[in-house]
Design a protein around this motif. Structure first.
Motif, PDB file in Angstrom:
ATOM      1  N   ILE A 195      36.295  53.011  70.965  1.00 33.64           N
ATOM      2  CA  ILE A 195      36.762  51.938  70.089  1.00 33.64           C
ATOM      3  C   ILE A 195      35.792  50.768  70.200  1.00 33.64           C
ATOM      4  CG2 ILE A 195      38.635  50.307  69.599  1.00 33.64           C
ATOM      5  CD1 ILE A 195      39.538  53.150  69.159  1.00 33.64           C
ATOM      6  N   LEU A 201      38.166  47.028  63.778  1.00 35.95           N
ATOM      7  CA  LEU A 201      37.899  47.969  64.862  1.00 35.95           C
ATOM      8  C   LEU A 201      37.757  49.366  64.288  1.00 35.95           C
ATOM      9  CD1 LEU A 201      40.411  46.797  67.610  1.00 35.95           C
ATOM     10  CD2 LEU A 201      37.940  46.414  67.530  1.00 35.95           C
ATOM     11  N   GLY A 249      37.245  53.562  65.538  1.00 33.60           N
ATOM     12  CA  GLY A 249      37.265  54.552  66.599  1.00 33.60           C
ATOM     13  C   GLY A 249      36.337  55.682  66.201  1.00 33.60           C
ATOM     14  N   THR A 271      40.579  53.462  62.193  1.00 34.39           N
ATOM     15  CA  THR A 271      40.219  52.049  62.054  1.00 34.39           C
ATOM     16  C   THR A 271      41.456  51.208  61.805  1.00 34.39           C
ATOM     17  OG1 THR A 271      38.801  50.471  60.881  1.00 34.39           O
ATOM     18  CG2 THR A 271      39.818  52.187  59.549  1.00 34.39           C
ATOM     19  N   THR A 282      45.644  54.513  69.664  1.00 38.63           N
ATOM     20  CA  THR A 282      44.625  53.910  70.528  1.00 38.63           C
ATOM     21  C   THR A 282      43.954  52.724  69.845  1.00 38.63           C
ATOM     22  OG1 THR A 282      44.253  56.012  71.653  1.00 38.63           O
ATOM     23  CG2 THR A 282      42.517  54.360  71.846  1.00 38.63           C
ATOM     24  N   VAL A 283      43.614  52.852  68.562  1.00 40.15           N
ATOM     25  CA  VAL A 283      42.967  51.735  67.869  1.00 40.15           C
ATOM     26  C   VAL A 283      43.959  50.589  67.681  1.00 40.15           C
ATOM     27  CG1 VAL A 283      43.302  52.384  65.418  1.00 40.15           C
ATOM     28  CG2 VAL A 283      41.227  51.175  66.120  1.00 40.15           C
TER      29      VAL A 283
END
Length: 153
Positions: free
Chosen positions: A6, A52, A54, A63, A99-100
């Motif tokens: 990330i 962001l 990934g 994203t 996770t992102v």
């Protein structure tokens, strides 16, 4: 998930990011590369705000956009808005999207935000469950006025 990285988007990512957005809205109008450069330049001027991405290897797979908004209430603590959350269809269900989102929320906390909000137009149980599993609660009522019609799911 150890192969997911990330990081903030950079200009060299933009063609791949624009391709990834097709998985958010296949019928959406694609912005030009020049417009995309102008938007990330503008976003970079908003302290704490970021797109962001990934990546797995060289491929962008997830994203979201984080916008930190200055505020005069809550002791002048800012708040954040997350928008344009998408994971490539081939990588859904892997935890990459969560996770992102987690990385975006962590950045919001680092920026001193007192809350992080997101909205979805989706009514699909799987989408709502995804956001709940990522730690978001459906505790407010949202309203909007749109200039363009909402996308259809």
């Amino acid at each position: 998930m150890s192969d997911l990285s990330i990081r903030p988007v950079d200009r060299t990512d933009l063609p791949c990011l624009l391709d990834l957005y097709v998985h958010l809205d296949p019928d959406g109008a694609r912005c030009s590369l020049d417009d995309a450069v102008a938007v990330i330049d503008q976003l970079s001027r908003y302290e704490g705000s970021v797109i962001l991405v990934g990546a797995v290897g060289d491929a962008l797979v997830t994203t979201c956009t984080l916008v930190v908004i200055p505020n005069l209430t809550r002791g002048a603590k800012p708040y954040a808005l997350i928008e344009n959350v998408v994971t490539h269809a081939d990588h859904r269900g892997t935890g990459f999207g969560r996770t992102v989102l987690s990385a975006a929320v962590e950045r919001a906390w680092e920026a001193g935000c007192y809350k992080v909000m997101l909205m979805t137009g989706s009514k699909k149980p799987s989408t709502l469950a995804f956001y709940e599993a990522a730690g978001f609660e459906q505790t407010k009522t949202g309203f909007q006025i749109r200039r363009a019609p909402a996308r259809r799911e």
